[in-house]
Write a protein that holds these residues in place. Structure first.
Motif, PDB file in Angstrom:
ATOM      1  N   GLU A   1       0.786  -1.089  -0.459  1.00  0.00           N
ATOM      2  CA  GLU A   1       0.042  -0.059  -0.298  1.00  0.00           C
ATOM      3  C   GLU A   1       0.638   0.908  -0.141  1.00  0.00           C
ATOM      4  N   VAL A   2       0.809   2.051  -0.777  1.00  0.00           N
ATOM      5  CA  VAL A   2       0.992   3.226  -0.681  1.00  0.00           C
ATOM      6  C   VAL A   2       0.852   4.453   0.309  1.00  0.00           C
ATOM      7  N   LEU A   3       2.108   5.113   0.706  1.00  0.00           N
ATOM      8  CA  LEU A   3       2.172   5.521   2.120  1.00  0.00           C
ATOM      9  C   LEU A   3       2.505   7.331   1.557  1.00  0.00           C
ATOM     10  N   PRO A   4       1.902   8.106   2.557  1.00  0.00           N
ATOM     11  CA  PRO A   4       2.679   9.553   2.740  1.00  0.00           C
ATOM     12  C   PRO A   4       3.383   9.292   2.509  1.00  0.00           C
TER      13      PRO A   4
ATOM     14  N   LEU B   1      -6.416  11.223  -0.704  1.00  0.00           N
ATOM     15  CA  LEU B   1      -7.853  10.521  -1.573  1.00  0.00           C
ATOM     16  C   LEU B   1      -6.080   9.862  -2.540  1.00  0.00           C
ATOM     17  N   VAL B   2      -5.350  10.532  -3.074  1.00  0.00           N
ATOM     18  CA  VAL B   2      -4.136  10.462  -3.691  1.00  0.00           C
ATOM     19  C   VAL B   2      -3.121  11.165  -3.722  1.00  0.00           C
ATOM     20  N   VAL B   3      -2.322  10.176  -4.013  1.00  0.00           N
ATOM     21  CA  VAL B   3      -0.912  10.413  -3.542  1.00  0.00           C
ATOM     22  C   VAL B   3       0.583  10.720  -4.573  1.00  0.00           C
ATOM     23  N   GLY B   4       0.906  11.707  -4.855  1.00  0.00           N
ATOM     24  CA  GLY B   4       1.807  11.883  -6.211  1.00  0.00           C
ATOM     25  C   GLY B   4       0.298  11.316  -7.440  1.00  0.00           C
ATOM     26  N   ASP B   5       0.863   9.953  -8.411  1.00  0.00           N
ATOM     27  CA  ASP B   5      -0.587   9.069  -9.616  1.00  0.00           C
ATOM     28  C   ASP B   5      -1.016   8.977  -8.914  1.00  0.00           C
ATOM     29  N   ALA B   6      -0.731   7.950  -7.452  1.00  0.00           N
ATOM     30  CA  ALA B   6      -1.337   6.990  -7.506  1.00  0.00           C
ATOM     31  C   ALA B   6      -2.777   6.843  -6.621  1.00  0.00           C
TER      32      ALA B   6
ATOM     33  N   SER C   1      -6.296   3.120  -2.355  1.00  0.00           N
ATOM     34  CA  SER C   1      -7.480   1.968  -2.081  1.00  0.00           C
ATOM     35  C   SER C   1      -7.874   2.326  -0.568  1.00  0.00           C
ATOM     36  N   ALA C   2      -7.263   3.053   0.108  1.00  0.00           N
ATOM     37  CA  ALA C   2      -7.822   3.708   1.843  1.00  0.00           C
ATOM     38  C   ALA C   2      -7.380   4.639   1.935  1.00  0.00           C
ATOM     39  N   GLN C   3      -7.966   5.541   2.862  1.00  0.00           N
ATOM     40  CA  GLN C   3      -8.008   7.284   3.061  1.00  0.00           C
ATOM     41  C   GLN C   3      -7.296   7.224   4.343  1.00  0.00           C
ATOM     42  N   TRP C   4      -6.303   8.119   3.880  1.00  0.00           N
ATOM     43  CA  TRP C   4      -5.435   8.616   5.447  1.00  0.00           C
ATOM     44  C   TRP C   4      -6.173  10.274   5.283  1.00  0.00           C
ATOM     45  N   GLN C   5      -6.395  10.356   6.779  1.00  0.00           N
ATOM     46  CA  GLN C   5      -6.668  11.037   7.869  1.00  0.00           C
ATOM     47  C   GLN C   5      -5.388  12.743   7.426  1.00  0.00           C
ATOM     48  N   GLY C   6      -5.860  13.390   7.461  1.00  0.00           N
ATOM     49  CA  GLY C   6      -4.358  14.815   7.670  1.00  0.00           C
ATOM     50  C   GLY C   6      -5.164  16.104   8.136  1.00  0.00           C
TER      51      GLY C   6
END
Length: 235
Positions: free
Chosen positions: A109-112, A135-140, A143-148
């Protein structure tokens, strides 16, 4: 009409091209003679139908027996037709999403990370910060949302003491931001201090999609009313 292969993935607010080259299709909008993406999806270009070829010349013997006026009228060809391609942005279908999910099963999973540029949706605002879902990190696309969170001191690079969260963001806004810290266990800390960062898509209180008119205002094209935002500079 021939449909070209998808050229790329567009994000909301991305410049697609001038209106002199393309006709605005689904998922796009026009601002100041340029076309922009209105949603996250793939770019499609539909070429116009080809014009029919010139009318065949009449056989010389037949032409001798035909009045000049009728000959000129029968040999006239269409004089106008649209030659511009139509550009559109289509959201990823459920089938494509499933294929992408299957293709990502063996991937991590892509992580910020600090320094990443992310796209996020504002979910809640308080006087001190705006809470967002990444919702999106870079171009990815995640699949799961992270809160910021975007704290009031991280909204702008100047005049930080004059910043008001409710004049910068509203729930539902799509924001381009940069990760500046992994934050605490619950949130990533984000910044919109650069000119290229900020709100890239906003909906008015009347429910209409707005367009930017300055670095701090969006305008509702239906009502003509303006609303304050921290506007991201277009690409």
């Amino acid at each position: 009409m021939a449909l070209a292969q998808p050229q790329a993935v567009a994000i909301p607010g991305q410049l697609l091209g001038p209106s002199s080259k393309y006709i605005a299709g689904a998922g796009t909008h026009m601002h100041e003679s340029n076309l922009y993406a209105s949603l996250l999806g793939t770019i499609n270009i539909t070429q116009p139908e080809k014009l029919p070829g010139p009318a065949k010349r009449m056989h010389r013997i037949a032409a001798l027996n035909t009045p000049t006026a009728s000959t000129s009228s029968s040999t006239s060809a269409p004089t106008s037709a649209s030659t511009l391609a139509t550009i559109s942005v289509s959201p990823v279908s459920s089938a494509e999403q499933q294929q992408q999910e299957e293709g990502r099963q063996d991937k991590r999973e892509v992580l910020p990370e600090v320094g990443n540029v992310v796209l996020c949706r504002v979910t809640r605002i308080t006087p001190r910060e705006a809470t967002v879902a990444i919702l999106v990190v870079g171009d990815a696309v995640l699949s799961a949302q992270w809160q910021g969170v975007v704290r009031v001191q991280d909204v702008r690079a100047t005049e930080k003491d004059r910043v008001k969260i409710y004049e910068s963001f509203r729930p539902g806004d799509i924001v381009r931001a940069q990760v500046i810290s992994l934050g605490d266990q619950a949130n990533y800390y984000l910044s919109t201090a650069n000119n290229e960062l900020g709100v890239i898509m906003a909906t008015s209180e009347a429910g209409n999609t707005m367009f930017p008119v300055s670095w701090k205002e969006y305008k509702d094209p239906e009502t003509g009313l303006s609303e304050s935002r921290k506007v991201a500079k277009p690409f």
